[in-house]
Write an enzyme that holds these catalytic residues in place. Structure first.
Site, PDB file in Angstrom:
ATOM      1  N   LYS A 183       0.035 -45.319 -13.216  1.00 29.72           N
ATOM      2  CA  LYS A 183      -0.712 -44.149 -12.749  1.00 29.72           C
ATOM      3  C   LYS A 183      -1.949 -44.546 -11.961  1.00 29.72           C
ATOM      4  O   LYS A 183      -2.308 -43.884 -10.995  1.00 29.72           O
ATOM      5  CB  LYS A 183      -1.123 -43.290 -13.959  1.00 29.72           C
ATOM      6  N   ARG A 231       8.944 -51.523 -21.016  1.00 27.10           N
ATOM      7  CA  ARG A 231       8.536 -50.616 -19.943  1.00 27.10           C
ATOM      8  C   ARG A 231       9.567 -50.666 -18.831  1.00 27.10           C
ATOM      9  O   ARG A 231      10.078 -51.734 -18.509  1.00 27.10           O
ATOM     10  CB  ARG A 231       7.213 -51.081 -19.343  1.00 27.10           C
ATOM     11  N   GLU A 286      -1.408 -39.583 -21.468  1.00 25.16           N
ATOM     12  CA  GLU A 286      -2.812 -39.333 -21.185  1.00 25.16           C
ATOM     13  C   GLU A 286      -2.849 -38.499 -19.906  1.00 25.16           C
ATOM     14  O   GLU A 286      -2.223 -38.871 -18.913  1.00 25.16           O
ATOM     15  CB  GLU A 286      -3.546 -40.667 -20.976  1.00 25.16           C
TER      16      GLU A 286
END
Ligand code: ATP
Ligand code: MG
Length: 571
Positions: free
Chosen positions: A280, A270, A46
């Protein structure tokens, strides 16, 4: 390390050799699950921030696994959230992926599929599988239920297909303000999986999009766009991190209802690393609040920050490859990342001499006005790197730490009466000091042995210490930035009540040395060069540098604490 990577510096061909993901893909290829289609993957960021090293893991998996099976990888921006997304991020993400050593088959944007996604939403409404809901966001939350309680149906759930079509088209046409209505999938408000409780597909947002401008005032939710975007691109294997496992049933539901190409989603763990944060949202907070100088601050775990700090794509790939993949989240020691970077730099970095905290040394018996060049190996690990000439003269600088007027026990460096080697130059013996009014030593006077030229004495005399130095008259000045961990706790989120991760920022993560003295060859340093300042650490030029004001970043100190950690762990 349990197993080494076998990855060669310079080769972008990184895969996370034989892990459960490659096993699944190999089996799908063998059974022709997708017919004769080549393996197709995608990396779906994104564009709401810069990439961090967690993304490097996903990139190495998406691109590496496709490579391994002769397949292809798209870069797809999942740009469904115009309020948080920007062109700056789109550009930086492409730059960072290329820097890591990968290139995509096609550059795609979820926003390219907005028309198709809209058509599919109309189809779901016509099939009685989606409805327009007038509940407020708060009410929707209340109606959703909890992990232990089922949700309840919205009073708007049984609207007629005609009314739903009419309202949805009018939502799209801009007739309603933000937040007044949403389109929801009609699935099951009692599902044990909360993602299946009539998830929102579209919301009204009168916001300009970085690509579609003002064309749309309704935007698809990520969960409605993601699976269909994979399907449109014929992605065979859609790898994503574990938090999406609970979303998979929803993606499958949309695909089945629409009767379109079913991509196989597979989840992996992750990457988390001690003493830093890979999120982020939190990294953006550090940038916005000016806790760091920007996304590329060398203390940031972003790829742009690590690059500026002097980290190399080869080391990043070797690190994420060796850290491996699994089906449960864990945490990796930051020392392991540093170990891989040191290992890489040890091979590639040119040696240079730089004195960070200069102390002047005068060699009394060296003729005033004389200078000579001494030959120095550029990289003792790599004879092909050649040698260079470094100027030597009567006055030189050494590190303040390398001299003690009154040496403590076991101090083998320079002190009055003690002989040491100046690397590749001569043996010198200290005799006297000059002090300032406060009693600080400002100058050390020595004599040298002309017969020891090159750094060895013909009579076989031994010295216990070899020190780096620079010729005072020839040295250049530079600013040096010394970085330490950005957070002072292994888990930056470990905070007392009322505090936040910001309270765990390490106040000493940046030390600036204004006036270090460097050997003159460093005036020609380029941004892509990597150096080992002898006995000090690994360094690279910072982009803030100008010809009149050089700035070097310390990538890492020389000491490798990972080796110690490994030894302790008995591996
Ligand atoms: P963040 O939480 O930092 O915002 P994200 O998951 O929202 O990360 P995306 O842009 O959606 O960021 O990520 C693109 C891809 O990278 C996704 O497939 C995601 O699974 C993967 N990814 C993100 N962070 C990590 C991580 N720490 N380790 C492994 N993969 C990650
Ligand atoms: Mg995300």
């Amino acid at each position: 390390m349990a197993d080494s990577t076998g990855s060669t510096p310079g080769s972008p061909n990184t895969s996370l050799h034989s892990n459960f993901l490659s096993d699944i893909i190999a089996e799908d290829v063998r059974t022709k699950k997708f017919g004769d289609a080549v393996v197709q993957t995608r990396f779906p960021p994104e564009p709401n921030g810069y990439l961090h090293i967690g993304h490097a893991k996903a990139i190495c998996l998406d691109f590496g696994l496709a490579d391994e099976f002769g397949g292809k990888t798209n870069l797809r921006f999942d740009d469904t959230n115009p309020e948080k997304e920007e062109q700056e991020y789109v550009d930086s993400i492409q730059k960072d992926i290329r820097w890591l050593g990968f290139d995509w088959e096609r550059l795609c944007f979820a926003s390219d599929y907005f028309d198709q996604l809209y058509e599919w939403a109309l189809k779901l409404i016509r099939d009685g599988k989606a409805y327009v809901d007038d509940l407020t966001a708060d009410e929707i939350r209340q109606y959703r239920g909890t992990l232990t309680e089922p949700g309840k149906n919205s009073p708007w759930r049984e609207r007629s297909i005609e009314e739903n079509l009419d309202l949805f088209v009018r939502m799209k046409n801009g007739e309603f303000p933000d937040g007044t209505r949403v389109l929801r999938a009609k699935i099951d408000m009692a599902s044990p999986n909360i993602n299946m409780r009539d998830p929102i597909m579209y919301r009204i947002l009168h916001a300009s999009h970085h690509r579609t401008g003002d064309k749309w005032c309704i935007y698809p939710m990520y969960d409605y766009a993601h699976g269909q975007s994979d399907s449109i691109e014929n992605v065979t294997h859609s790898m994503c991190s574990l938090e999406f496992a609970d979303h998979q049933p929803l993606y499958k539901w949309f695909i089945a209802e629409l009767g379109i190409f079913p991509s196989q989603q597979i989840e992996f763990d992750r990457l988390s690393i001690t003493y830093t944060l890979l999120s982020k949202r939190k990294l953006l907070q550090l940038v916005d609040e000016k806790r760091v100088s920007g996304w590329d601050d060398p203390r940031m775990p972003t790829l742009s920050g690590l690059r500026r700090r002097g980290f190399t794509p080869e080391a990043m790939r070797a690190f994420v490859t060796t850290a491996g993949v699994s089906r449960t989240n864990g945490i990796v020691d930051i020392e392991m990342l540093e170990h891989f970077q040191r290992d890489d730099l040890n091979h590639r970095a040119s040696r240079a001499m730089a004195v960070l905290h200069p102390l002047k040394v005068v060699i009394d018996n060296y003729p005033a006005g004389q200078e000579e060049m001494v030959e120095v190996a550029n990289n003792p690990e790599d004879p092909s790197a050649g040698t260079r000439q470094v100027p030597f003269s009567r006055e030189i600088y050494i590190e303040q730490d390398d001299f003690r007027e009154v040496p403590p026990p076991k101090y083998y460096r320079l002190s009055p009466g003690k002989e040491v080697r100046l690397r590749n130059a001569y043996f010198v013996t200290a005799h006297s000091v000059v002090k300032d009014a406060e009693g600080n030593v400002t100058e050390v006077h020595c004599t040298y042995d002309p017969a020891s030229r090159g750094g060895n004495s013909p009579d076989g005399r031994k010295v216990k210490s070899t020190m780096h130095w620079v010729s005072a008259a020839h040295a250049i000045s530079a600013e040096i930035r010394i970085y330490d961990k950005i957070f002072s706790k292994p888990d930056p989120q470990d905070v007392e009540e009322g505090k936040t991760f910001l309270d765990n920022l390490n106040p000493n993560s940046l030390e600036v040395i204004a006036d270090a003295r460097l050997e003159p060859s460093l005036a020609k340093a380029r941004l892509e060069d990597r150096f080992q300042f002898e006995r000090v650490g690994y360094f690279c030029l910072d982009p803030d540098s100008t010809p009149d004001h050089l700035v070097f970043n310390r990538t890492l100190p020389l000491k490798d604490s990972w080796a110690k950690i490994e030894k302790k762990a008995g591996t």
